[in-house]
Design a protein around this motif. Structure first.
Motif, PDB file in Angstrom:
ATOM      1  N   MET A   1       0.843  -1.205   0.000  1.00 26.45           N
ATOM      2  CA  MET A   1       0.000   0.000   0.000  1.00 26.45           C
ATOM      3  C   MET A   1       0.872   1.247   0.000  1.00 26.45           C
ATOM      4  N   THR A   2       0.552   2.187  -0.870  1.00 29.28           N
ATOM      5  CA  THR A   2       1.264   3.455  -0.952  1.00 29.28           C
ATOM      6  C   THR A   2       0.380   4.583  -0.441  1.00 29.28           C
ATOM      7  N   GLN A   3       0.951   5.454   0.368  1.00 27.00           N
ATOM      8  CA  GLN A   3       0.212   6.649   0.778  1.00 27.00           C
ATOM      9  C   GLN A   3       0.356   7.703  -0.310  1.00 27.00           C
ATOM     10  N   ILE A   4      -0.770   8.184  -0.816  1.00 28.89           N
ATOM     11  CA  ILE A   4      -0.772   9.097  -1.961  1.00 28.89           C
ATOM     12  C   ILE A   4      -1.605  10.330  -1.629  1.00 28.89           C
ATOM     13  N   ALA A   5      -1.059  11.496  -1.912  1.00 30.62           N
ATOM     14  CA  ALA A   5      -1.832  12.735  -1.840  1.00 30.62           C
ATOM     15  C   ALA A   5      -2.351  13.052  -3.236  1.00 30.62           C
ATOM     16  N   LEU A   6      -3.626  13.362  -3.334  1.00 29.52           N
ATOM     17  CA  LEU A   6      -4.262  13.711  -4.604  1.00 29.52           C
ATOM     18  C   LEU A   6      -4.454  15.218  -4.631  1.00 29.52           C
ATOM     19  N   TRP A   7      -3.767  15.877  -5.547  1.00 29.19           N
ATOM     20  CA  TRP A   7      -3.697  17.345  -5.582  1.00 29.19           C
ATOM     21  C   TRP A   7      -4.229  17.842  -6.923  1.00 29.19           C
ATOM     22  N   GLY A   8      -5.063  18.882  -6.873  1.00 35.75           N
ATOM     23  CA  GLY A   8      -5.583  19.462  -8.114  1.00 35.75           C
ATOM     24  C   GLY A   8      -6.396  20.694  -7.797  1.00 35.75           C
ATOM     25  N   SER A   9      -7.243  21.089  -8.737  1.00 37.40           N
ATOM     26  CA  SER A   9      -8.104  22.266  -8.535  1.00 37.40           C
ATOM     27  C   SER A   9      -9.379  21.832  -7.830  1.00 37.40           C
ATOM     28  N   TYR A  10      -9.216  21.375  -6.603  1.00 36.99           N
ATOM     29  CA  TYR A  10     -10.311  20.750  -5.871  1.00 36.99           C
ATOM     30  C   TYR A  10     -10.917  21.648  -4.803  1.00 36.99           C
ATOM     31  N   HIS A  11     -10.635  22.941  -4.867  1.00 39.53           N
ATOM     32  CA  HIS A  11     -11.119  23.854  -3.824  1.00 39.53           C
ATOM     33  C   HIS A  11     -12.357  24.644  -4.240  1.00 39.53           C
ATOM     34  N   TYR A  12     -12.783  24.547  -5.497  1.00 41.04           N
ATOM     35  CA  TYR A  12     -13.666  25.564  -6.050  1.00 41.04           C
ATOM     36  C   TYR A  12     -15.067  25.081  -6.394  1.00 41.04           C
ATOM     37  N   GLY A  13     -15.428  23.871  -6.016  1.00 44.25           N
ATOM     38  CA  GLY A  13     -16.783  23.391  -6.261  1.00 44.25           C
ATOM     39  C   GLY A  13     -17.132  23.275  -7.721  1.00 44.25           C
ATOM     40  N   ASN A  14     -16.150  22.873  -8.554  1.00 41.32           N
ATOM     41  CA  ASN A  14     -16.364  22.744  -9.990  1.00 41.32           C
ATOM     42  C   ASN A  14     -16.547  21.272 -10.352  1.00 41.32           C
ATOM     43  N   PHE A  15     -17.599  20.966 -11.080  1.00 36.48           N
ATOM     44  CA  PHE A  15     -17.958  19.582 -11.387  1.00 36.48           C
ATOM     45  C   PHE A  15     -16.812  18.804 -12.026  1.00 36.48           C
ATOM     46  N   GLY A  16     -16.214  19.336 -13.091  1.00 35.00           N
ATOM     47  CA  GLY A  16     -15.194  18.592 -13.819  1.00 35.00           C
ATOM     48  C   GLY A  16     -14.008  18.229 -12.947  1.00 35.00           C
ATOM     49  N   ASP A  17     -13.522  19.186 -12.161  1.00 35.15           N
ATOM     50  CA  ASP A  17     -12.377  18.918 -11.285  1.00 35.15           C
ATOM     51  C   ASP A  17     -12.747  17.947 -10.171  1.00 35.15           C
ATOM     52  N   ASP A  18     -13.933  18.135  -9.575  1.00 35.73           N
ATOM     53  CA  ASP A  18     -14.353  17.233  -8.501  1.00 35.73           C
ATOM     54  C   ASP A  18     -14.580  15.815  -9.022  1.00 35.73           C
ATOM     55  N   LEU A  19     -15.079  15.700 -10.239  1.00 39.47           N
ATOM     56  CA  LEU A  19     -15.259  14.373 -10.830  1.00 39.47           C
ATOM     57  C   LEU A  19     -13.916  13.684 -11.020  1.00 39.47           C
ATOM     58  N   MET A  20     -12.901  14.440 -11.441  1.00 40.65           N
ATOM     59  CA  MET A  20     -11.571  13.842 -11.572  1.00 40.65           C
ATOM     60  C   MET A  20     -11.056  13.367 -10.218  1.00 40.65           C
ATOM     61  N   ALA A  21     -11.270  14.175  -9.168  1.00 38.98           N
ATOM     62  CA  ALA A  21     -10.873  13.737  -7.823  1.00 38.98           C
ATOM     63  C   ALA A  21     -11.582  12.448  -7.450  1.00 38.98           C
ATOM     64  N   GLU A  22     -12.868  12.356  -7.765  1.00 44.52           N
ATOM     65  CA  GLU A  22     -13.645  11.152  -7.439  1.00 44.52           C
ATOM     66  C   GLU A  22     -13.110   9.938  -8.181  1.00 44.52           C
ATOM     67  N   ILE A  23     -12.818  10.108  -9.470  1.00 46.38           N
ATOM     68  CA  ILE A  23     -12.328   8.985 -10.273  1.00 46.38           C
ATOM     69  C   ILE A  23     -10.964   8.516  -9.779  1.00 46.38           C
ATOM     70  N   PHE A  24     -10.038   9.451  -9.571  1.00 39.93           N
ATOM     71  CA  PHE A  24      -8.699   9.065  -9.104  1.00 39.93           C
ATOM     72  C   PHE A  24      -8.765   8.425  -7.722  1.00 39.93           C
ATOM     73  N   ALA A  25      -9.545   9.003  -6.825  1.00 35.38           N
ATOM     74  CA  ALA A  25      -9.679   8.434  -5.479  1.00 35.38           C
ATOM     75  C   ALA A  25     -10.283   7.036  -5.549  1.00 35.38           C
ATOM     76  N   SER A  26     -11.236   6.848  -6.464  1.00 37.98           N
ATOM     77  CA  SER A  26     -11.911   5.564  -6.583  1.00 37.98           C
ATOM     78  C   SER A  26     -10.962   4.470  -7.037  1.00 37.98           C
ATOM     79  N   PHE A  27     -10.243   4.703  -8.136  1.00 36.38           N
ATOM     80  CA  PHE A  27      -9.424   3.585  -8.607  1.00 36.38           C
ATOM     81  C   PHE A  27      -8.137   3.408  -7.816  1.00 36.38           C
ATOM     82  N   LEU A  28      -7.607   4.464  -7.195  1.00 33.67           N
ATOM     83  CA  LEU A  28      -6.446   4.282  -6.326  1.00 33.67           C
ATOM     84  C   LEU A  28      -6.829   3.525  -5.058  1.00 33.67           C
TER      85      LEU A  28
END
Length: 345
Positions: free
Chosen positions: A1-28
């Motif tokens: 198991m690797t500890q991973i920080a997921l970093w992006g434009s996730y502060h602004y309540g934007n659908f596209g960016d939040d969806l990417m966070a969801e997808i990356f968090a899901s498969f990791l």
């Protein structure tokens, strides 16, 4: 198991960016990794396995930290005046400075995945801390979402980044299936455009013969927590507004067509077999359509949108992004981002 920080434009309540966070968090998370999303929004992802902290400094980084830069317009260009006039551009620049400083201090490796710009090899509008970051040693490899972005990384920053279609083409592979609802009496068209582009478009849609065939519904891709609303219809009672990824995906799948000046709301709708007509788009949206030979799905004039929808109603609509997803296998090709990430994590 690797500890991973997921970093992006996730502060602004934007659908596209939040969806990417969801997808990356899901498969990791599904691969057994310990994922922490960096966001000031504690509910940025619905994945119960992922943790959320507000900034990198509050992440309990392991001895060999890995930070995944999870998608977004990290290679977008600004003019000098745009950079000075847009608080958002300067905020992103400041966040890149924080990222670079943190990565340097803890010797972290940064892995950008499915990042992009306008698809052109010109890096002249990538300023200050973003430019210094990509010129540095923290992120020597990664993936991009447009072919021209791969050329940009090579020419401007001397780095070899792999190209795969936008990771959001693979949305359905990583998140629960969204059922396609049954049609209503009057076809529903989601309209997602900047207020400054809306007046003539909305008038053409509502005052012509299409008004008897279609219901035009405002689509707002920023959550109500976002204070700088600029999308048409953000105060309308019948709007469809992003609040959570799962709910918004169901709303997008319910439309019979989408008209938007953005990329991701139309792209994601297309993965649910919804036609996407691009109106006065930004460079990255135009570049994607040109790469796929879909210039006919892009229009600059309201009358062009009317003609596209009239063709759709008559059963003779031009090919749109949903057709290329099927014919080119874009959803399967987009899985290259996941494969690259899991290989290099």
């Amino acid at each position: 198991m690797t500890q991973i920080a997921l970093w992006g434009s996730y502060h602004y309540g934007n659908f596209g960016d939040d969806l990417m966070a969801e997808i990356f968090a899901s498969f990791l998370s599904s691969e057994g990794h310990d994922v922490t999303v960096i966001s000031r929004n504690p509910r940025v992802v619905e994945n119960a396995s992922a943790k959320v902290v507000d900034k990198l400094e509050n992440w309990s980084a392991p001895d060999e930290p890995l930070i995944v830069m999870g998608g977004g317009a990290m290679l977008s260009r600004d003019t000098v005046l745009e950079f000075l006039a847009r608080p958002a551009s300067r905020a992103v620049d400041s966040e890149f400075k924080e990222l670079a400083n943190f990565a340097s201090r803890v010797n972290a490796r940064v892995l950008p995945i499915s990042i992009g710009g306008s698809g052109t090899p010109d890096g002249s509008g990538i300023f200050h801390n973003r430019r210094r970051f990509f010129r540095g040693d923290a992120a020597p490899e990664g993936t991009v979402r447009l072919k021209g972005d791969s050329t940009l990384m090579s020419r401007v920053f001397g780095k070899r980044y792999s190209y795969f279609p936008d990771v959001l083409f693979s949305t359905s592979a990583h998140l629960p299936q969204v059922p396609k609802p049954t049609s209503t009496a009057r076809a529903r068209v989601g309209v997602n455009v900047h207020e400054k582009r809306a007046t003539s478009l909305v008038a053409a849609l509502n005052n012509g013969p299409l008004s008897t065939q279609f219901q035009f519904v405002p689509v707002v891709t920023h959550s109500s927590a976002f204070t700088g609303h600029y999308e048409w219809g953000h105060s309308e009672a019948d709007r469809v507004q992003y609040q959570s990824v799962s709910t918004f995906l169901r709303e997008l799948a319910s439309f019979d067509a989408i008209v938007s000046d953005k990329l991701h709301v139309g792209l994601v709708a297309a993965t649910f077999d919804v036609p996407f007509f691009s109106f006065q788009p930004k460079a990255k949206t135009r570049a994607l359509h040109e790469e796929l030979g879909l210039a006919q799905a892009v229009t600059e004039e309201p009358d062009g949108v009317v003609a596209q929808l009239a063709s759709l109603a008559a059963g003779s609509a031009p090919q749109t992004l949903r057709d290329r997803i099927k014919s080119e296998g874009l959803d399967q090709a987009a899985d290259g981002h996941r494969q690259f990430l899991l290989t290099h994590a």
